[in-house]
Design an enzyme around this catalytic site. Structure first.
Site, PDB file in Angstrom:
ATOM      1  N   ASN A   9     -21.822 -46.615  69.725  1.00  0.00           N
ATOM      2  CA  ASN A   9     -20.920 -46.485  70.874  1.00  0.00           C
ATOM      3  C   ASN A   9     -21.792 -46.262  72.110  1.00  0.00           C
ATOM      4  O   ASN A   9     -22.374 -45.194  72.268  1.00  0.00           O
ATOM      5  CB  ASN A   9     -19.985 -45.287  70.636  1.00  0.00           C
ATOM      6  CG  ASN A   9     -19.106 -44.977  71.833  1.00  0.00           C
ATOM      7  OD1 ASN A   9     -19.057 -45.751  72.802  1.00  0.00           O
ATOM      8  ND2 ASN A   9     -18.409 -43.854  71.781  1.00  0.00           N
ATOM      9  N   LYS A  11     -20.850 -46.057  75.093  1.00  0.00           N
ATOM     10  CA  LYS A  11     -20.152 -45.273  76.138  1.00  0.00           C
ATOM     11  C   LYS A  11     -20.345 -45.951  77.501  1.00  0.00           C
ATOM     12  O   LYS A  11     -20.362 -47.166  77.567  1.00  0.00           O
ATOM     13  CB  LYS A  11     -20.630 -43.818  76.093  1.00  0.00           C
ATOM     14  CG  LYS A  11     -20.518 -43.212  74.688  1.00  0.00           C
ATOM     15  CD  LYS A  11     -20.745 -41.729  74.617  1.00  0.00           C
ATOM     16  CE  LYS A  11     -20.582 -41.258  73.176  1.00  0.00           C
ATOM     17  NZ  LYS A  11     -20.712 -39.812  73.027  1.00  0.00           N
ATOM     18  N   HIS A  90     -11.353 -41.587  70.984  1.00  0.00           N
ATOM     19  CA  HIS A  90     -12.603 -40.811  71.089  1.00  0.00           C
ATOM     20  C   HIS A  90     -12.321 -39.524  71.863  1.00  0.00           C
ATOM     21  O   HIS A  90     -11.496 -39.521  72.781  1.00  0.00           O
ATOM     22  CB  HIS A  90     -13.668 -41.654  71.810  1.00  0.00           C
ATOM     23  CG  HIS A  90     -15.032 -41.052  71.714  1.00  0.00           C
ATOM     24  ND1 HIS A  90     -15.420 -39.987  72.494  1.00  0.00           N
ATOM     25  CD2 HIS A  90     -16.090 -41.335  70.916  1.00  0.00           C
ATOM     26  CE1 HIS A  90     -16.663 -39.652  72.179  1.00  0.00           C
ATOM     27  NE2 HIS A  90     -17.093 -40.452  71.219  1.00  0.00           N
ATOM     28  N   GLU A  92     -13.870 -38.119  74.116  1.00  0.00           N
ATOM     29  CA  GLU A  92     -14.076 -38.246  75.571  1.00  0.00           C
ATOM     30  C   GLU A  92     -12.863 -38.888  76.236  1.00  0.00           C
ATOM     31  O   GLU A  92     -12.523 -38.556  77.373  1.00  0.00           O
ATOM     32  CB  GLU A  92     -15.373 -39.033  75.834  1.00  0.00           C
ATOM     33  CG  GLU A  92     -16.600 -38.184  75.498  1.00  0.00           C
ATOM     34  CD  GLU A  92     -17.828 -38.957  75.056  1.00  0.00           C
ATOM     35  OE1 GLU A  92     -17.877 -40.185  75.258  1.00  0.00           O
ATOM     36  OE2 GLU A  92     -18.743 -38.318  74.493  1.00  0.00           O
ATOM     37  N   GLU A 160     -15.711 -36.980  64.189  1.00  0.00           N
ATOM     38  CA  GLU A 160     -16.686 -36.571  65.211  1.00  0.00           C
ATOM     39  C   GLU A 160     -16.343 -35.170  65.714  1.00  0.00           C
ATOM     40  O   GLU A 160     -15.471 -35.014  66.591  1.00  0.00           O
ATOM     41  CB  GLU A 160     -16.652 -37.546  66.398  1.00  0.00           C
ATOM     42  CG  GLU A 160     -17.014 -38.962  66.036  1.00  0.00           C
ATOM     43  CD  GLU A 160     -17.589 -39.716  67.237  1.00  0.00           C
ATOM     44  OE1 GLU A 160     -18.673 -40.277  67.087  1.00  0.00           O
ATOM     45  OE2 GLU A 160     -16.976 -39.726  68.317  1.00  0.00           O
ATOM     46  N   GLY A 166     -23.467 -35.297  71.412  1.00  0.00           N
ATOM     47  CA  GLY A 166     -24.437 -35.203  72.498  1.00  0.00           C
ATOM     48  C   GLY A 166     -25.104 -33.850  72.644  1.00  0.00           C
ATOM     49  O   GLY A 166     -25.719 -33.559  73.667  1.00  0.00           O
ATOM     50  N   SER A 206     -24.448 -36.521  67.185  1.00  0.00           N
ATOM     51  CA  SER A 206     -25.885 -36.220  67.125  1.00  0.00           C
ATOM     52  C   SER A 206     -26.581 -36.794  65.892  1.00  0.00           C
ATOM     53  O   SER A 206     -27.511 -36.188  65.359  1.00  0.00           O
ATOM     54  CB  SER A 206     -26.130 -34.706  67.234  1.00  0.00           C
ATOM     55  OG  SER A 206     -25.704 -34.228  68.501  1.00  0.00           O
TER      56      SER A 206
HETATM   57  P1  13P Z   1     -23.997 -38.814  70.101  1.00  0.00           P
HETATM   58  O1  13P Z   1     -24.518 -39.614  68.930  1.00  0.00           O
HETATM   59  O2  13P Z   1     -24.692 -39.120  71.379  1.00  0.00           O
HETATM   60  O3  13P Z   1     -23.889 -37.363  69.779  1.00  0.00           O
HETATM   61  O4  13P Z   1     -22.477 -39.334  70.339  1.00  0.00           O
HETATM   62  C1  13P Z   1     -21.621 -39.413  69.265  1.00  0.00           C
HETATM   63  C2  13P Z   1     -20.408 -40.122  69.700  1.00  0.00           C
HETATM   64  O5  13P Z   1     -19.608 -39.601  70.466  1.00  0.00           O
HETATM   65  C3  13P Z   1     -20.190 -41.486  69.200  1.00  0.00           C
HETATM   66  O6  13P Z   1     -18.907 -41.945  69.488  1.00  0.00           O
END
Ligand code: 13P
Length: 248
Positions: A9, A11, A90, A92, A160, A166, A206
């Protein structure tokens, strides 16, 4: 029976020049694990044109197929651009755009109508985990975000934990296993054993080359949804390879 899936992803990251990273992932995508990259919408067409064996997906879609929704992108548009998957719900999106389970469910229906595979995300906050509400939260999100009609072909679940995204923090392998086993049991109960067993469940939060092998050994972990470490082939290729090795 479930093909492993390494999903990236991107983002809100990536310009045209970054598609060279996709080129550098091509060889790894010919291995045992399926590889999916979800770049920003602006790059989907170009990514499709040079994807090789890598599947390309969107990061969100609107619940309607078309209409007066400035700035939004519909599922048929993603499919038309060559995408085969779309990430939905997601954390976010749930936070930044106030998306709730009923929004995610409607988007998932729209994705299926357009022939896309929906990668539906669930996960608890740190507060919810500390209050020992993790499984209740996951159960509610699964029930609310996934419509009837799921199959092993149209649905992927991504677990997740919000606090792991992150942050460099990762649940213990026992904690990951508990949640993945729980999700599997819920899917089997709702959709029947055959379907429930065929839906892939990804871990996200992560995931790095250094922890991938350990995470991929956990029961009911069928792959990963990777953010930061999917942006560069130097990080993502070892994760793809670790996943391929885990399915051997
Ligand atoms: P990270 O791998 O940067 O922690 O992000 C995970 C994520 O949100 C994937 O959708």
């Amino acid at each position: 029976m479930r093909r492993k899936l390494a999903a990236g992803n991107w983002k809100m990251n990536g310009l045209a020049a970054d598609l060279s990273e996709l080129d550098a992932m091509q060889d790894a995508a010919d291995g045992a694990a399926e590889v999916l990259i979800c770049p920003p919408a602006t790059l989907i067409g170009q990514a499709v044109a040079r994807r090789g064996a890598i599947a390309i997906g969107g990061q969100d879609c609107h619940k309607s197929g078309s209409g007066a929704h400035t700035g939004d992108i519909s599922a048929p548009m993603l499919a038309d651009a060559g995408a085969s998957h779309v990430i939905l719900g997601h954390s976010e999106r749930r936070t930044d755009h106030d998306e709730h389970d009923d929004d995610v469910r409607a988007k998932c229906r729209a994705a299926w109508e357009a022939g896309l595979v929906a990668v539906v995300c669930v996960g608890e906050t740190l507060e919810e985990r500390e209050a020992q509400n993790t499984l209740d939260i996951i159960a509610g999100q699964l029930a609310g975000s996934v419509p009837d009609g799921a199959t092993g072909h149209n649905l992927v679940i991504a677990y997740e934990p919000v606090w792991a995204i992150g942050t460099g923090k990762v649940p213990s392998t026992d904690e990951i296993g508990d949640v993945h086993d729980f999700i599997r049991a819920r899917l089997e109960r709702r959709f029947g054993e055959g379907v429930g067993r065929s839906v892939r469940i990804l871990y996200g939060g992560s995931v790095k080359p250094g922890n991938a092998t350990e995470i991929f050994a956990v029961s009911n972990v069928d792959g990963a949804l990777v953010g930061g470490a999917s942006l560069k082939a130097a990080d993502f290729v070892p994760i793809i390879n670790a996943l391929g090795a885990s399915s051997a």
